[in-house]
Design a protein around this motif. Structure first.
Motif, PDB file in Angstrom:
ATOM      1  N   CYS A  27     -22.578  51.609  26.789  1.00 53.30           N
ATOM      2  CA  CYS A  27     -22.859  51.667  28.225  1.00 53.30           C
ATOM      3  C   CYS A  27     -23.164  53.109  28.628  1.00 53.30           C
ATOM      4  O   CYS A  27     -22.268  53.966  28.635  1.00 53.30           O
ATOM      5  N   GLU A  28     -24.409  53.393  28.970  1.00 52.24           N
ATOM      6  CA  GLU A  28     -24.823  54.752  29.311  1.00 52.24           C
ATOM      7  C   GLU A  28     -24.180  55.221  30.618  1.00 52.24           C
ATOM      8  O   GLU A  28     -23.884  56.403  30.780  1.00 52.24           O
ATOM      9  N   ARG A  29     -23.945  54.299  31.551  1.00 48.97           N
ATOM     10  CA  ARG A  29     -23.323  54.695  32.825  1.00 48.97           C
ATOM     11  C   ARG A  29     -21.885  55.157  32.606  1.00 48.97           C
ATOM     12  O   ARG A  29     -21.445  56.151  33.193  1.00 48.97           O
ATOM     13  N   ALA A  46     -21.881  58.478  30.855  1.00 48.64           N
ATOM     14  CA  ALA A  46     -22.223  59.584  31.754  1.00 48.64           C
ATOM     15  C   ALA A  46     -20.995  60.071  32.519  1.00 48.64           C
ATOM     16  O   ALA A  46     -20.839  61.277  32.768  1.00 48.64           O
ATOM     17  N   VAL A  47     -20.105  59.147  32.894  1.00 50.52           N
ATOM     18  CA  VAL A  47     -18.873  59.530  33.589  1.00 50.52           C
ATOM     19  C   VAL A  47     -18.008  60.403  32.684  1.00 50.52           C
ATOM     20  O   VAL A  47     -17.545  61.483  33.083  1.00 50.52           O
ATOM     21  N   ASN A  48     -17.792  59.967  31.461  1.00 51.04           N
ATOM     22  CA  ASN A  48     -16.938  60.721  30.540  1.00 51.04           C
ATOM     23  C   ASN A  48     -17.550  62.061  30.150  1.00 51.04           C
ATOM     24  O   ASN A  48     -16.835  63.062  29.988  1.00 51.04           O
ATOM     25  N   LYS A 100     -18.550  62.208  41.024  1.00 47.82           N
ATOM     26  CA  LYS A 100     -18.369  61.141  42.024  1.00 47.82           C
ATOM     27  C   LYS A 100     -19.561  60.194  42.013  1.00 47.82           C
ATOM     28  O   LYS A 100     -19.399  58.961  42.075  1.00 47.82           O
ATOM     29  N   GLN A 101     -20.752  60.752  41.908  1.00 45.43           N
ATOM     30  CA  GLN A 101     -21.964  59.939  41.865  1.00 45.43           C
ATOM     31  C   GLN A 101     -22.001  59.066  40.607  1.00 45.43           C
ATOM     32  O   GLN A 101     -22.353  57.874  40.678  1.00 45.43           O
TER      33      GLN A 101
END
Length: 307
Positions: free
Chosen positions: A64-66, A69-71, A116-117
């Motif tokens: 999962c790329e989303r 991206a968070v991590n 946050k985004q």
């Protein structure tokens, strides 16, 4: 460690509150993992263990790329804070100069906004359902839909904040005898002196680390390596090999909490050793690579880095 910086004095420690502030980054996050007792038992049975051999933790979002991206952004924020501050307590409070405070926040705040985004993008309901569906398809019989938390629950697991605190000034306004008060203040100054010394040692360790890695990376190979561009006498190395030295020079003065002249001169000499050179130049020219390596070795020898 050799005497690379001057001995930290109690006076320097007692005045630290006038020049520095303490900061601490607190981050909690959703791990994306789930213990599977059934699969753990199946593995034990398959391997014929005579006792519980371990736990199998499933990765619920393997591609999962989303979520990735968070991590990645959390790691980038942690790296930024650790890079631009000095150690004060292992795993806890860090310390930095007031002179670096505005610049620090000007760089950190957009990073927090991006985090946050990214969290919102991952936990947005349509996006989240798409990620869950894709992950279940990849993991097949290993997971069920019921094992995935709601996006609201996941979003609540992400928490982050930067705490700030003044540096203790070493004075105690308490109802106690003069002897007790003096003992408290003496112990506090001794503690602060020890912490400040460790903080300065950590700066030197960081400088030593990037310099020794660069010297090692710039060495000749015992046997030239055949490449599409021809024979290469050096091993492969990334741009960060010298980039990390440029970076530590750029922030070195802000990490020099005591404004130690030896550290200032070390950073100046190190900057001069790599001035006008980058990794690509060292890849393209053996003479530039050798000269850069010799310049760094001269700095190591002059200041006893690593001795």
């Amino acid at each position: 460690m050799s005497n690379i910086f001057d001995t930290v004095t109690p006076q320097a420690s007692s005045n630290l509150f006038k020049r520095c502030i303490l900061v601490k980054l607190n981050v909690s996050a959703y791990s994306g993992r789930k213990l599977d007792k059934r699969v753990s038992a199946e593995i034990d049975e398959q391997k014929q263990t005579k006792t519980k051999g371990g736990n199998y933790n499933k990765i619920l979002f393997p591609q999962c790329e989303r979520f990735k991206a968070v991590n990645q952004q959390i790691n980038a924020i942690r790296d930024f804070v650790n890079t631009h501050t000095n150690v004060f307590e292992k795993g806890g409070w860090r310390i930095m100069k007031f002179s670096n405070y505005i610049s620090f926040h000007e760089q950190l705040n957009p990073m927090l906004d991006k985090l946050k985004q990214n969290i919102g993008n991952f936990t947005d309901e349509p996006n989240y359902e798409e990620s869950v569906t894709s992950s279940i398809f990849l993991l097949n019989n290993l997971v069920t839909r019921a094992e995935y938390p709601s996006p609201q629950e996941i979003k609540s697991k992400f928490k982050y904040r930067l705490e700030e605190c003044p540096v203790p000034d070493g004075s105690f306004h308490v109802q106690a005898t003069e002897e007790v008060r003096q003992k408290l203040e003496s112990d506090m100054i001794a503690t602060m002196t020890k912490k400040l010394t460790e903080s300065m040692e950590d700066v030197v360790d960081r400088i030593q680390d990037v310099v020794h890695k660069a010297i090692k990376g710039l060495e000749d190979l015992p046997v030239p390596n055949k490449t599409k561009q021809g024979l290469k006498n050096h091993q492969r190395f990334n741009n960060t090999l010298l980039g990390n030295i440029h970076d530590i020079c750029d922030i070195g003065d802000s990490l020099n909490l005591t404004d130690d002249p030896k550290i200032t001169k070390l950073i100046s000499d190190l900057r001069q050793a790599v001035n006008g050179r980058d990794a690509q130049m060292c890849r393209d020219s053996d003479s530039v690579r050798h000269a850069t390596k010799r310049s760094l070795e001269d700095v190591v020898s002059k200041y006893g880095l690593g001795q």
